[in-house]
Design a protein around this motif. Structure first.
Motif, PDB file in Angstrom:
ATOM      1  N   THR A  85      45.358  41.834  34.682  1.00 37.76           N
ATOM      2  CA  THR A  85      45.447  42.463  35.996  1.00 37.76           C
ATOM      3  C   THR A  85      45.569  43.967  35.825  1.00 37.76           C
ATOM      4  O   THR A  85      46.402  44.443  35.045  1.00 37.76           O
ATOM      5  N   THR A 123      42.442  41.168  39.296  1.00 39.80           N
ATOM      6  CA  THR A 123      42.624  40.407  38.064  1.00 39.80           C
ATOM      7  C   THR A 123      41.264  40.039  37.495  1.00 39.80           C
ATOM      8  O   THR A 123      40.465  39.375  38.157  1.00 39.80           O
ATOM      9  N   GLN A 174      39.191  38.161  40.752  1.00 35.29           N
ATOM     10  CA  GLN A 174      39.931  37.029  41.304  1.00 35.29           C
ATOM     11  C   GLN A 174      39.156  36.284  42.387  1.00 35.29           C
ATOM     12  O   GLN A 174      39.506  35.155  42.746  1.00 35.29           O
TER      13      GLN A 174
END
Length: 478
Positions: free
Chosen positions: A31, A107, A133
């Protein structure tokens, strides 16, 4: 060597060419933090405002700060060098296509897949893909490496902490934002005739910490505000001709109950303290003591140090008073039972070093309830007070050793040297307050920054009105 399946996490093990197979893959999840962007900029020298200037970045097509493209490329290199194939891998070629930006908080999942292998040379081509993500492809490409032919198992190298990424301004702002008051405190700002002194007082007022009364030559203060475009709206004035008169006026108002705290402006600390000591109505029966609050990059929590500003060679009775004031401030700052390390040069008690005898006496006094509200241990050397490994090596089994909240210095000289060392060599952010009078004094050196001065005001506000902090903590637990 350990068996491969029993290797500890602090060891690295590669995959040799013979262990690789077509379609085999490895992945890494990471991240993006603001500190990652700062670190990459420092190492690479790439300070493009798209990565570091939030105001500029908001106006770009990406609508916010984004990571350097090669930060994602570095994650691919991390997989290759650390695990797949791992140690011994030689980078030959890399192609990358950047499809989408990466914002702070995104992320990335990095996946490397073996596409081709060349037995004669040991060369391997791996497909590289990074997705966010949302499952969207961010980076794609092809890596060509020479895979290692032999087994390599090595301890994972220890890296130094990147203390230069410590954001003192952000830490100070976060701490000050936690101080919530129903009503700003009445504050005498004594002789604010420098830009930093005046600006800090006005910033404290903007945060709702104080209602400032500016005491000093009014025309000079107004001219200073006009020169630096500072808004004096909401400020009251008590005009005086010079700094000595300003100190006397401020102390008279505090003695009359008209002020909750005093803030040092551009006059010397000695001048303000002399005015306090000359006003019997400000005396409480306690001696005055200076307490520092430090935010240190290498320490996990704020650290209080006393006394490094007033008491030159305190005896045992003086140390008891200093300690009680420091404990009260730490409690006001949200520590219900702070851990106090009574400092000396050594951990053993010896009559040759008076501070070790004082430390032993203070700890026994705390044990018998003569000093309340804290856990004491001492004598402790500085390393044993703040470093768990040093405490372990010394064989110290103590809840304080290695985890102190308050350091009680043996004398002013050692306390001052320690404070300056932390500030100038360890990158610590400091602020300080003088306690023991009827009202606290936010103290700053003439060369202190706006941030330090503002922090000192915040510390004095906590000392004058700990309820604001307590109410905030109570609300958090509901």
């Amino acid at each position: 060597m350990n068996a491969p399946d029993l290797l500890r996490s602090d060891w690295m093990r590669n995959r040799t060419y013979d262990e690789l197979a077509l379609g085999q893959s490895a992945r890494l999840v990471r991240t993006l933090q603001q500190s990652d962007i700062q670190a990459f900029a420092l190492v690479s020298g790439d300070v493009n405002p798209a990565h570091l200037d939030a105001e500029y970045a908001e106006g770009t097509r990406f609508h916010g700060v984004i990571a350097h493209g090669m930060w994602g490329g570095a994650l691919i290199s991390s997989v290759l060098g650390n695990q797949f194939p791992g140690p011994g891998t030689i980078y030959m070629e890399q192609t990358l296509r950047f499809a989408r930006p990466v914002h702070v908080g995104d992320t990335l999942t990095i996946v490397l897949t073996v596409l081709e292998m060349f037995d004669d040379s040991g060369m391997v081509k791996l497909g590289c893909e990074a997705s966010n993500q949302k499952g969207q492809t961010v980076i794609s490409g092809l890596a060509t490496v020479l895979a290692p032919r032999t087994r390599i198992e090595r301890p994972r190298p220890a890296l130094p902490e990147m203390h230069f990424l410590f954001d003192a301004e952000a830490r100070m702002n976060a701490w000050l934002s936690e101080i919530k008051l129903a009503t700003p405190l009445r504050c005498a700002v004594v002789h604010p005739c420098s830009e930093d002194a005046l600006r800090a007082a006005l910033l404290a007022a903007e945060r709702g910490l104080i209602t400032p009364t500016l005491i000093g030559p009014e025309n000079r203060i107004r001219a200073l505000a006009e020169q630096f475009e500072l808004d004096l709206h909401g400020c009251q004035f008590q005009p005086t001709a010079h700094s000595h008169a300003a100190a006397e006026q401020a102390c008279a108002m505090a003695a009359a109950g008209e002020m909750d705290l005093l803030v040092q402006g551009s006059l010397s600390g000695d001048e303000l303290l002399a005015a306090v000591q000359a006003k019997p109505a400000l005396h409480t029966g306690s001696r005055l003591a200076h307490v520092y609050r430090f935010d240190i990059p290498s320490y996990a929590k704020p650290l209080f140090i006393s006394d490094a500003g007033i008491n030159i060679r305190p005896d045992l009775d003086a140390k008891v008073e200093i300690l009680r004031l420091a404990i009260g401030l730490a409690q006001a700052a949200g520590l219900p039972c702070p851990k106090v390390a009574v400092l000396s040069a050594v951990e053993t008690i010896t009559e040759r070093i008076t501070s070790t005898l004082d430390a032993a006496a203070l700890c026994k006094m705390a044990q018998r309830g003569q000093i309340e509200g804290a856990i004491l241990d001492g004598p402790l050397a500085f390393d044993s007070a703040v470093n768990l490994e040093a405490a372990r090596l010394q064989g110290l089994n103590s809840p304080v050793a290695g985890d102190a909240d308050i350091l009680l210095a043996p004398d002013l000289e050692s306390g001052s040297l320690l404070a300056k060392l932390l500030e100038y060599m360890a990158g610590a952010a400091s602020c300080g307050v003088v306690l023991g009078a009827r009202v606290p004094l936010a103290m700053s050196g003439r060369t202190d920054s706006v941030r330090t001065r503002l922090g000192s005001v915040g510390l004095a506000v906590l000392a004058a009105s700990p309820v604001g902090w307590s109410e905030r903590r109570e609300l958090q637990h509901r």
